[in-house]
Design an enzyme around this catalytic site. Structure first.
Site, mmCIF file in Angstrom:
data_model
loop_
_atom_site.group_PDB
_atom_site.id
_atom_site.type_symbol
_atom_site.label_atom_id
_atom_site.label_comp_id
_atom_site.label_asym_id
_atom_site.label_seq_id
_atom_site.Cartn_x
_atom_site.Cartn_y
_atom_site.Cartn_z
ATOM 1 N N GLU A 35 0.836 -1.209 0.000
ATOM 2 C CA GLU A 35 0.000 0.000 0.000
ATOM 3 C C GLU A 35 0.871 1.261 0.000
ATOM 4 O O GLU A 35 1.838 1.357 0.759
ATOM 5 C CB GLU A 35 -0.887 -0.017 1.245
ATOM 6 C CG GLU A 35 -2.321 0.297 0.965
ATOM 7 C CD GLU A 35 -3.024 -0.720 0.096
ATOM 8 O OE1 GLU A 35 -3.105 -0.494 -1.132
ATOM 9 O OE2 GLU A 35 -3.508 -1.724 0.629
ATOM 10 N N ALA A 135 -15.529 2.710 -1.331
ATOM 11 C CA ALA A 135 -15.229 1.619 -0.403
ATOM 12 C C ALA A 135 -13.770 1.204 -0.463
ATOM 13 O O ALA A 135 -13.373 0.250 0.194
ATOM 14 C CB ALA A 135 -16.121 0.422 -0.709
ATOM 15 N N ASP A 184 -4.275 0.490 -9.283
ATOM 16 C CA ASP A 184 -5.673 0.105 -9.455
ATOM 17 C C ASP A 184 -5.996 -0.158 -10.929
ATOM 18 O O ASP A 184 -6.696 -1.109 -11.272
ATOM 19 C CB ASP A 184 -6.604 1.205 -8.921
ATOM 20 C CG ASP A 184 -6.278 1.583 -7.486
ATOM 21 O OD1 ASP A 184 -5.586 0.806 -6.805
ATOM 22 O OD2 ASP A 184 -6.707 2.669 -7.046
HETATM 23 C C1 GLA Z 1 -5.323 4.241 -4.011
HETATM 24 C C2 GLA Z 1 -4.587 4.686 -5.251
HETATM 25 C C3 GLA Z 1 -3.487 3.700 -5.640
HETATM 26 C C4 GLA Z 1 -2.590 3.376 -4.454
HETATM 27 C C5 GLA Z 1 -3.426 3.043 -3.224
HETATM 28 C C6 GLA Z 1 -2.599 2.876 -2.003
HETATM 29 O O1 GLA Z 1 -6.021 3.045 -4.274
HETATM 30 O O2 GLA Z 1 -5.475 4.821 -6.332
HETATM 31 O O3 GLA Z 1 -2.740 4.220 -6.720
HETATM 32 O O4 GLA Z 1 -1.701 4.433 -4.207
HETATM 33 O O5 GLA Z 1 -4.409 4.024 -2.960
HETATM 34 O O6 GLA Z 1 -1.791 1.752 -2.119
#
Ligand code: GLA
Length: 394
Positions: A35, A135, A184
């Site tokens: 993360e 979410a 993502d």
């Molecule tokens: C969000 C962002 C991702 C990533 C996460 C944390 O989901 O869209 O790019 O930085 O937070 O890991």
């Protein structure tokens, strides 16, 4: 089944009076571990989930793009020639399109920039989604992936999946204004049944890693805290800036270039807060590598402690958890989960828990009870399995 697809088709017909030319969809994601490492050129291990966003689309004669969704009433329509005037959106200026419409319109803008020779023509797009919004399950990447896939086909842009993920991130960064990394979008584009995506965010090399949860007699539960969040403002941006500051002070291009062994000397060069932000990212990168190795060598049953360590690091060093997420993790753990952690950007959203198949009810009940005792709104708890990435459905 297919409720989002039916809703999007109905919407398309009612707004355009025509039948669509095709149906595309892209999933949300859960991050197994890794993360706030993506924008630090680091490692992540997300997987696509079964919940999807559907884009139903068809070309039209006028050189205009019209988007409509189940998120809000009313269609939003702009001339293709005006996309360049809308984006990139100036930070802080009043949005010139409704929030939700910046995603598909931003994708159209970014896709034309990425594929200038594409046969961009007028198009109508209707969007509906099963991915819960806010979410932490990447409902935005799912919209971007579904829209980018539809435009890529209907405009014969011939971009590959990684390029489409970059298009989605550009829309997110420059049209929506959220300074996110690329995890993502890559998860949504590259997801596969039964596998997580081990992604090197520096090179964008991606390897599928079987998760093997069901084989191990386990289930991954999502605990949606219902604490809504956005990454366009506030804490996410501050964390990103702290990481950039840390890298600059340490004299490296990005925190990817700092190893766990470097942390002792880093501590002497950084103030306490910046050091803890750096320590989260550096140890989290190592935990991703350890998780991939552990999955391959020992299987899903052995990764619980890595998930717990990741959560502790986000709670204590990166400070992006909230009481609801901590409660979810602690209650799941107390009821026998092998591991649990918040997933996604933090400040709300969801946690995941790795639990025995026959403990799903006990863990779910324990989490609901703990929320009730804590005075929190009831969470939504559901199982997820790794699912397919973006695709054309019809
Ligand atoms: C969000 C962002 C991702 C990533 C996460 C944390 O989901 O869209 O790019 O930085 O937070 O890991």
């Amino acid at each position: 089944m297919n409720t989002a697809q039916d809703a999007a088709r109905d919407l398309f017909r009612s707004v355009t009076g025509r039948e669509p030319e095709g149906v595309w969809s892209a999933p949300g994601r859960v991050n197994l571990i890794g993360e706030h490492t993506d924008y630090n050129d680091g490692f992540v291990l997300p997987f696509a989930i079964p919940q999807r966003t559907v884009a139903v689309a068809g070309l039209r004669a006028e050189d205009r793009i019209r988007v409509v969704s189940t998120f809000a009433d009313g269609a939003v329509e702009v001339a293709l020639a005006d996309l360049d005037a809308l984006f990139p959106a100036d930070a802080g200026s009043a949005a010139r399109v409704p929030d939700w419409a910046a995603y598909p319109l931003g994708v159209a803008w970014a896709l034309r920039e990425a594929a200038p020779d594409a046969a961009a023509q007028g198009i109508d797009i209707a969007i509906a989604s099963d991915v819960p919004v806010g979410a932490g399950l990447s409902s935005s990447a799912a919209i971007e992936g579904a829209t980018a896939s539809a435009l890529n086909d209907l405009w014969t842009a011939r971009l590959d999946r990684t390029a489409l993920a970059r298009v989605g991130r550009r829309a997110e960064n420059e049209a929506v204004g959220a300074p996110t990394g690329i995890m993502d979008q890559m998860a949504s584009m590259l997801g596969a049944p039964d596998a997580a995506i081990f992604l090197d965010c520096r090179t964008l090399d991606a390897v599928r890693v079987p998760v093997g949860v069901a084989e191990a007699g386990l289930v991954i539960l999502v605990i949606d805290t219902r604490v809504s969040h956005t990454h366009a403002t506030g804490g996410y941006r501050e964390r990103r800036e702290a990481c950039e500051r840390g890298a600059a002070l340490l004299g490296v291009p990005s925190l990817r270039d700092v190893s766990v062994a470097d942390l002792d000397s880093a501590r002497r060069l950084l103030d306490d807060v910046t050091f803890r932000r750096v320590r989260h990212v550096v140890t989290e990168n190592q935990r991703v590598l350890d998780t991939v190795r552990t999955l391959r060598e020992q299987g899903a049953r052995a990764i619980g402690d890595l998930l717990l360590a990741s959560h502790a690091s986000m709670r204590d060093d990166f400070e992006i958890s909230v009481p609801e997420l901590d409660t979810a993790v602690e209650a799941a753990r107390g009821a026998g989960a092998l591991g649990a952690r918040m997933t996604g950007g933090g400040f709300g959203g969801a946690a995941i828990a790795l639990v025995e198949q026959d403990a799903v009810d006990a863990v779910s009940d324990a989490v609901r009870d703990a929320f009730s005792h804590g005075g929190f709104a009831a969470p939504t708890v559901f199982p997820v399995t790794p699912a397919a990435g973006a695709r054309r459905d019809a």
